[in-house]
Design an enzyme around this catalytic site. Structure first.
Site, mmCIF file in Angstrom:
data_model
loop_
_atom_site.group_PDB
_atom_site.id
_atom_site.type_symbol
_atom_site.label_atom_id
_atom_site.label_comp_id
_atom_site.label_asym_id
_atom_site.label_seq_id
_atom_site.Cartn_x
_atom_site.Cartn_y
_atom_site.Cartn_z
ATOM 1 N N TYR A 132 0.799 -1.229 0.000
ATOM 2 C CA TYR A 132 0.000 0.000 0.000
ATOM 3 C C TYR A 132 0.828 1.274 0.000
ATOM 4 C CZ TYR A 132 -4.095 -2.884 0.602
ATOM 5 O OH TYR A 132 -5.087 -3.791 0.410
ATOM 6 N N LYS A 180 3.019 -14.982 4.650
ATOM 7 C CA LYS A 180 3.341 -15.923 3.586
ATOM 8 C C LYS A 180 4.876 -16.041 3.525
ATOM 9 C CE LYS A 180 1.855 -18.490 0.115
ATOM 10 N NZ LYS A 180 0.971 -19.662 0.233
ATOM 11 N N ASP A 213 -3.080 -18.111 2.866
ATOM 12 C CA ASP A 213 -4.060 -18.916 2.117
ATOM 13 C C ASP A 213 -4.790 -19.879 3.044
ATOM 14 O OD1 ASP A 213 -1.524 -19.997 2.394
ATOM 15 O OD2 ASP A 213 -1.549 -21.062 0.476
ATOM 16 N N ASP A 237 -6.436 -6.487 4.909
ATOM 17 C CA ASP A 237 -7.530 -5.893 4.138
ATOM 18 C C ASP A 237 -8.483 -6.995 3.674
ATOM 19 O OD1 ASP A 237 -9.111 -4.215 2.666
ATOM 20 O OD2 ASP A 237 -7.586 -3.666 1.202
ATOM 21 N N ASP A 241 -12.296 -8.173 5.361
ATOM 22 C CA ASP A 241 -13.536 -8.111 4.572
ATOM 23 C C ASP A 241 -14.260 -9.458 4.584
ATOM 24 O OD1 ASP A 241 -12.842 -5.492 3.944
ATOM 25 O OD2 ASP A 241 -13.448 -5.673 1.854
HETATM 26 MG MG MG Z 1 -11.058 -3.323 2.124
#
Ligand code: MG
Ligand code: NAI
Length: 343
Positions: A132, A180, A213, A237, A241
């Site tokens: 980001y 990861k 994962d 993120d 969600d």
């Molecule tokens: Mg989001």
């Protein structure tokens, strides 16, 4: 975690932003005024609508007001799907400028058909780095896209410390570190090492780890296995969600971004242009974000609890907005009234 000094009055900078921000934020303020009438409200501007009129999405006086208040309630900002000269997302910029480095995103069972019983988890998402940072470029005449992923020792350390301190303070028992590191040993590997190092100072909290994962698999298969998740920006993120779906949907998902001297209460959802202006948005996410601010930043446990219980009772009584289900849905204003009556 910082609290504002108790001698000074608590001040809250309020930015409605765009779209349903104009509907859910006033609802949250109405509820806040009932449980904490002493809080001084300072309305400020940011967002796409503001950009179109004034040429900036985040005026300097807004940043300054947020800094002075130390706390902000932010609705949502629309971002155009095409690049617009001079436009940037004000919320992403605010989080970074003010170093609100930990984004706390809880998902908890609520008494509605779309929520899953037994779920009570908190995703702590590192908020300032990873992919980001937005360092992207193309090579080979646009045929290759390259993005830089940055993980630092210091950013990982502060978000890890905050996570474990929060676990102790809020009585949570387990932290799952998600990464990861098998594929990205230099970046995610660093995140993993530093997070594990910090976990060593908190032997009373159980720590385990999952590849992202596998974490996604478990988030779908059995979200009740999670207590707290500590993870870099991108994974946080996505996983939060997913978790929001178990909490009942985007209209109910709150969040709080914390730094050492700042708290940003912000619903997870966006400006919802498809329903904006109709008076039917679900204010729960905004209201619960305000409760998080009261509980975790201002240390107003009782006020926070009153809000949480009133929301729970309102939903348990069957009152709901259209995003939960259509039959018998009521407006934002009616729903907010029911919550206020249940306080
Ligand atoms: Mg989001
Ligand atoms: P969105 O969250 O705005 O909407 C997704 C879907 O969920 C829509 O169907 C919407 O009607 C519904 N929804 C969301 N919140 C709701 C609520 N409180 N009550 C009832 N229904 C609700 O995400 P979308 O459509 O991807 O983005 C719309 C705009 O918002 C875009 O410009 C995007 O960039 C921006 N956005 C801003 C965010 C922020 O400022 N924090 C976060 C996410 C998106």
């Amino acid at each position: 975690m910082q609290n504002q000094q108790h001698e000074k009055p608590l001040t809250l900078c309020v930015i409605e932003g765009d779209g349903i921000g104009h509907e859910v934020i006033p609802a949250a303020i109405e509820v806040l005024k009932r449980v904490a009438p002493d809080v001084v409200i300072r309305p400020m501007h940011a967002g796409w609508e503001y950009f179109q009129k004034h040429g900036t999405s985040l005026p300097e006086e807004t940043v300054q007001a947020v800094q002075e208040c130390g706390a902000v309630l932010f609705g949502a900002a629309s971002s155009p799907a095409y690049p617009v000269e001079g436009y940037f997302s004000p919320i992403v910029r605010l989080r970074r400028t003010l170093q609100a480095y930990a984004n706390l995103r809880p998902a908890r069972y609520l008494p509605i058909p779309t929520s899953r019983e037994g779920v009570d988890l908190l995703v702590v998402r590192e908020n300032t780095e990873d992919l980001y940072i937005g360092h992207e470029h193309t090579e080979n005449e646009g045929r290759v896209g390259i993005a830089e992923k940055v993980i630092t020792h210091d950013a990982t350390e502060r978000v890890s410390r905050l996570t474990y301190e929060l676990a102790v303070r809020t009585g949570r028992n387990k932290v799952t570190i998600v990464h990861k590191a098998n594929v990205l040993p230099q970046s995610d590997g660093l995140f993993r090492r530093v997070a594990l190092e910090i976990s060593g100072y908190y032997p009373e909290i159980t720590t385990d780890e999952l590849y992202v994962d596998t974490a996604a698999y478990w988030m779908v298969k059995d979200p009740t296995r999670f207590d707290m998740i500590l993870t870099p920006n991108l994974y946080g993120d996505i996983l939060s969600d997913m978790a929001a779906a178990w909490g009942g949907g985007l209209g109910l998902a709150p969040s709080l971004s914390l730094g050492d001297k700042i708290a940003i209460a912000e619903p997870v959802h966006g400006s919802a242009p498809d329903i904006a202006g109709k008076g039917i948005a679900n204010p729960t996410a905004a209201i619960m974000s305000t409760a998080m601010l009261l509980r975790l930043y201002w240390n107003r446990q009782e006020a926070a609890q009153r809000i949480e219980e009133a929301v729970y009772r309102t939903l348990a009584e069957g009152d709901h907005t259209i995003d939960i289900y259509v039959q018998g849905a009521i407006s934002t204003a009616e729903f907010t009234n029911h919550i206020c009556n249940n306080l």
